[in-house]
Design a protein around this motif. Structure first.
Motif, PDB file in Angstrom:
ATOM      1  N   TYR A 182       0.851  -1.194   0.000  1.00  0.00           N
ATOM      2  CA  TYR A 182       0.000   0.000   0.000  1.00  0.00           C
ATOM      3  C   TYR A 182       0.885   1.241   0.000  1.00  0.00           C
ATOM      4  CZ  TYR A 182       1.094  -0.387   4.999  1.00  0.00           C
ATOM      5  OH  TYR A 182       1.742  -0.519   6.198  1.00  0.00           O
ATOM      6  N   PHE A 183       0.302   2.352  -0.405  1.00  0.00           N
ATOM      7  CA  PHE A 183       1.033   3.619  -0.394  1.00  0.00           C
ATOM      8  C   PHE A 183       0.957   4.234   1.009  1.00  0.00           C
ATOM      9  CE2 PHE A 183       0.508   3.260  -4.964  1.00  0.00           C
ATOM     10  CZ  PHE A 183       1.749   3.694  -5.410  1.00  0.00           C
ATOM     11  N   ASP A 184       2.070   4.802   1.436  1.00  0.00           N
ATOM     12  CA  ASP A 184       2.162   5.409   2.755  1.00  0.00           C
ATOM     13  C   ASP A 184       1.129   6.526   2.891  1.00  0.00           C
ATOM     14  OD1 ASP A 184       3.489   7.710   4.562  1.00  0.00           O
ATOM     15  OD2 ASP A 184       4.213   5.763   5.235  1.00  0.00           O
ATOM     16  N   HIS A 185       0.506   6.587   4.079  1.00  0.00           N
ATOM     17  CA  HIS A 185      -0.555   7.580   4.282  1.00  0.00           C
ATOM     18  C   HIS A 185      -0.012   9.000   4.310  1.00  0.00           C
ATOM     19  CE1 HIS A 185      -4.462   9.022   5.676  1.00  0.00           C
ATOM     20  NE2 HIS A 185      -3.797   9.793   6.512  1.00  0.00           N
ATOM     21  N   TYR A 186       1.214   9.185   4.795  1.00  0.00           N
ATOM     22  CA  TYR A 186       1.757  10.528   4.974  1.00  0.00           C
ATOM     23  C   TYR A 186       2.715  10.936   3.850  1.00  0.00           C
ATOM     24  CZ  TYR A 186      -0.057   9.266   9.517  1.00  0.00           C
ATOM     25  OH  TYR A 186      -0.876   8.823  10.527  1.00  0.00           O
ATOM     26  N   HIS A 187       3.420   9.966   3.286  1.00  0.00           N
ATOM     27  CA  HIS A 187       4.344  10.241   2.179  1.00  0.00           C
ATOM     28  C   HIS A 187       3.826   9.457   0.960  1.00  0.00           C
ATOM     29  CE1 HIS A 187       7.032  12.051   5.110  1.00  0.00           C
ATOM     30  NE2 HIS A 187       6.951  10.953   5.834  1.00  0.00           N
ATOM     31  N   LYS A 188       2.982  10.113   0.191  1.00  0.00           N
ATOM     32  CA  LYS A 188       2.253   9.430  -0.875  1.00  0.00           C
ATOM     33  C   LYS A 188       3.174   8.826  -1.935  1.00  0.00           C
ATOM     34  CE  LYS A 188      -1.702  10.873   0.862  1.00  0.00           C
ATOM     35  NZ  LYS A 188      -2.597   9.952   1.572  1.00  0.00           N
ATOM     36  N   GLU A 189       4.418   9.301  -1.991  1.00  0.00           N
ATOM     37  CA  GLU A 189       5.342   8.779  -2.999  1.00  0.00           C
ATOM     38  C   GLU A 189       5.940   7.439  -2.598  1.00  0.00           C
ATOM     39  OE1 GLU A 189       7.888  11.406  -0.272  1.00  0.00           O
ATOM     40  OE2 GLU A 189       5.830  11.290  -1.023  1.00  0.00           O
ATOM     41  N   ASP A 190       5.775   7.058  -1.338  1.00  0.00           N
ATOM     42  CA  ASP A 190       6.369   5.819  -0.838  1.00  0.00           C
ATOM     43  C   ASP A 190       5.374   4.666  -0.900  1.00  0.00           C
ATOM     44  OD1 ASP A 190       8.771   7.019  -0.313  1.00  0.00           O
ATOM     45  OD2 ASP A 190       8.415   7.278   1.847  1.00  0.00           O
ATOM     46  N   PHE A 191       5.794   3.579  -1.547  1.00  0.00           N
ATOM     47  CA  PHE A 191       4.994   2.354  -1.571  1.00  0.00           C
ATOM     48  C   PHE A 191       5.628   1.358  -0.613  1.00  0.00           C
ATOM     49  CE2 PHE A 191       3.973  -1.916  -3.070  1.00  0.00           C
ATOM     50  CZ  PHE A 191       2.587  -1.832  -3.163  1.00  0.00           C
ATOM     51  N   TRP A 192       4.819   0.787   0.259  1.00  0.00           N
ATOM     52  CA  TRP A 192       5.313  -0.137   1.266  1.00  0.00           C
ATOM     53  C   TRP A 192       4.854  -1.561   0.963  1.00  0.00           C
ATOM     54  CZ3 TRP A 192       6.825   1.272   6.701  1.00  0.00           C
ATOM     55  CH2 TRP A 192       7.211   2.610   6.790  1.00  0.00           C
ATOM     56  N   LEU A 193       5.795  -2.491   1.034  1.00  0.00           N
ATOM     57  CA  LEU A 193       5.469  -3.916   0.956  1.00  0.00           C
ATOM     58  C   LEU A 193       5.862  -4.534   2.300  1.00  0.00           C
ATOM     59  CD1 LEU A 193       4.632  -6.497  -0.611  1.00  0.00           C
ATOM     60  CD2 LEU A 193       7.054  -6.732  -1.260  1.00  0.00           C
ATOM     61  N   GLU A 194       4.870  -4.991   3.040  1.00  0.00           N
ATOM     62  CA  GLU A 194       5.115  -5.601   4.348  1.00  0.00           C
ATOM     63  C   GLU A 194       5.060  -7.123   4.203  1.00  0.00           C
ATOM     64  OE1 GLU A 194       5.290  -3.528   7.057  1.00  0.00           O
ATOM     65  OE2 GLU A 194       4.241  -1.695   6.473  1.00  0.00           O
TER      66      GLU A 194
END
Length: 528
Positions: A182-194
């Motif tokens: 999902y895309f980070d809620h605060y830094h929209k440019e960051d995509f996170w894969l957990e």
């Protein structure tokens, strides 16, 4: 029925600035103190989550790192760990090394949870590191060998370089993994894969917690893709209005935004005991003029003794006489005295400084319905008189007051109670005569006790019993565009402070934020 409420934090309970509003913390603490079961489920670790949530004093276990850890809500000590459980992580480590991937690796090292990262390449995790300056659990590493030390239980890939096909091949459920992107809620440019154990999801942790607390039902709240799993196992699930569409599609309903304290308000509405109260048929009620005239005469006879000593007392006393009729005045409720107790609940006349009502309301709202009456001086006639003889020196005409700024300032002081279903706000619109007393010798007013105020007429009674009722205070509500700025709203409410008014309306759910237009916040009226 024993209901367990579980909320996501970022984008759901937290604001867009990653904070928990003080009013939300107050509401959650009050709900918890009254026996409501509330906790949270987050991708954060305990220290990061508790930095804000400690204000709410969460007593129940909490769900951390998307379900990897269930921990004590106050100490953060793990109660249950859903880690990789001895899984062979060789393929994962080899894949990370082969593609020069730079993940955050969560592991227990010497009994302490640490977050390891490669210090020579932090480009993709710079926002993460900037947001966590001073975090002593961060562990910079010089090599992959050092990166993979400890008992690993979680991987986070920020803006991963791993090809999608590799991700789908390595992190499969058959191999014991769960993953969410999902895309980070605060830094929209960051995509996170957990990436974590398939035994560790928000869903599995929610079910475990439901069993631990022996709850009959679970109600969940969320905003992002990593909340989907717990939405699917919840008995009821609600998305905030700023949630991703995928979550809204499977939700039982959509609340207001994360900026609007929507989750605490929803829980309060469901859990608050509603006492017997007969609502008014109309928001605006025409007064009983004869009864008010009698109430004023009684107040003047009781209160007036010396010239210039009446001040605000006559208004307060007249309204007590008017609203009490044949009911008791000054009845004791707990350690407090109520102005009036009637068959329709308690009436409190408060001319100013609503801050004094906070402790009183906390007690009284727990036992019955409360109506707070605010005297609003709509028209004031000013008279100048002698401070010795009382003779009128100068008599002016009526001055109109169209500003509700003072009223909304008073509401702000009891803001955390405004959504309580047992609270009604009544605006008593008055015509008032103010007499300013001056020295016959100097023509100047005395420093103290220099005036009296006497109510001449009760023009209207305005009863605000639910959020939608507050729209009556917006004179040209229908003329507002669908999306409007503070400046556009200011034109509508004119002499009233638009920012202050919007702050209350936003809290009440009458308006919601709809984005930005340049640097200006955009608001929108809600169907409430």
């Amino acid at each position: 029925m024993k209901t367990l409420y579980i909320s996501d934090l970022d984008g759901t309970l937290f604001t867009n600035k990653a904070g928990l509003k003080d009013r939300a913390a107050e509401m959650l603490k009050r709900l918890s103190d009254n026996g409501v079961l509330f906790t949270y489920a987050t991708a954060r670790r305990f220290g990061s989550a508790n930095f804000q949530m400690c204000k709410a004093e969460i007593k129940l276990p909490v769900i951390l790192m998307n379900g990897v850890i269930i921990a004590d809500g106050q100490s953060g000590e793990p109660i249950k760990l859903n880690d990789f459980g001895g899984m062979d992580l060789t393929e994962v480590k080899n894949t990370i090394t082969e593609y020069n991937e730079t993940p955050l690796v969560y592991a227990f090292i010497d009994g302490e949870q640490r977050v390891s990262y490669l210090e020579h390449d932090t480009r993709r995790i710079k926002n993460y590191l900037n947001d966590r300056k001073g975090d002593k659990t961060l562990r910079p590493c010089k090599s992959y060998e050092e990166l993979f030390e400890g008992d690993i239980h979680y991987f986070t890939f920020t803006n991963p370089v791993l090809p999608k096909e590799v991700i789908n091949e390595v992190f499969t459920e058959e191999k014991g993994f769960s993953s969410v992107g999902y895309f980070d809620h605060y830094h929209k440019e960051d995509f996170w894969l957990e990436v974590f154990s398939s035994r560790a999801t928000k869903a599995s942790a929610v079910l475990q917690l439901k069993e631990i607390l022996r709850a009959d039902e679970v109600v969940c709240f969320g905003d992002n893709m990593n909340d989907i799993s717990m939405f699917k196992v919840a008995d009821r699930a609600y998305a905030v209005s700023n949630a991703v569409e995928e979550l809204k599609e499977i939700a039982a309903g959509v609340l207001g935004s994360n900026e609007n304290i929507s989750v605490p308000r929803f829980i309060e509405k469901e859990q608050a005991a509603v006492f017997d109260y007969t609502p008014h048929e109309n928001i605006i009620k025409e007064p009983d003029t004869m009864r008010f005239k009698t109430a004023v005469e009684k107040a003047k006879a009781r209160e007036a003794v010396n010239i210039g000593t009446l001040n605000e007392k006559c208004i307060h006393s007249a309204l007590k006489n008017y609203f009490s009729e044949d009911y008791d005045q000054e009845a004791k409720i707990g350690s407090f005295y109520a102005d009036i107790v009637t068959e329709n609940g308690i009436f409190e006349i408060q001319t100013a400084n609503f801050k004094k009502l906070n402790k009183k309301l906390e007690v009284m709202l727990s036992v019955c319905h409360v109506t707070v009456v605010y005297p609003y001086e709509k028209r004031t006639r000013v008279i100048t008189a002698s401070d010795t003889s009382g003779e009128v020196i100068r008599e002016g005409g009526f001055r109109y007051n169209n500003s509700l700024t003072d009223f909304f300032l008073e509401l702000y002081r009891i803001k955390s109670f405004l959504t309580d279903p047992n609270l009604t706000i009544c605006i008593a619109e008055l015509d008032v005569e103010r007499v300013n007393y001056v020295s016959e010798k100097t023509g100047r007013r005395r420093k103290r006790g220099a005036y009296t105020k006497t109510p001449l007429a009760l023009r209207r009674e305005i009863y605000l019993e639910k959020p939608a009722d507050y729209k009556v205070l917006i004179p040209s509500c229908e003329e507002l565009p669908e999306d409007f700025t503070v400046k556009e709203f200011q034109k509508c409410v004119k002499s009233t402070d638009a920012k202050l008014m919007l702050e209350i309306l936003l809290y009440m759910g009458v308006v919601d934020k709809a984005g930005k237009k340049g640097n200006a916040e955009i608001y929108r009226m809600c169907d409430c």
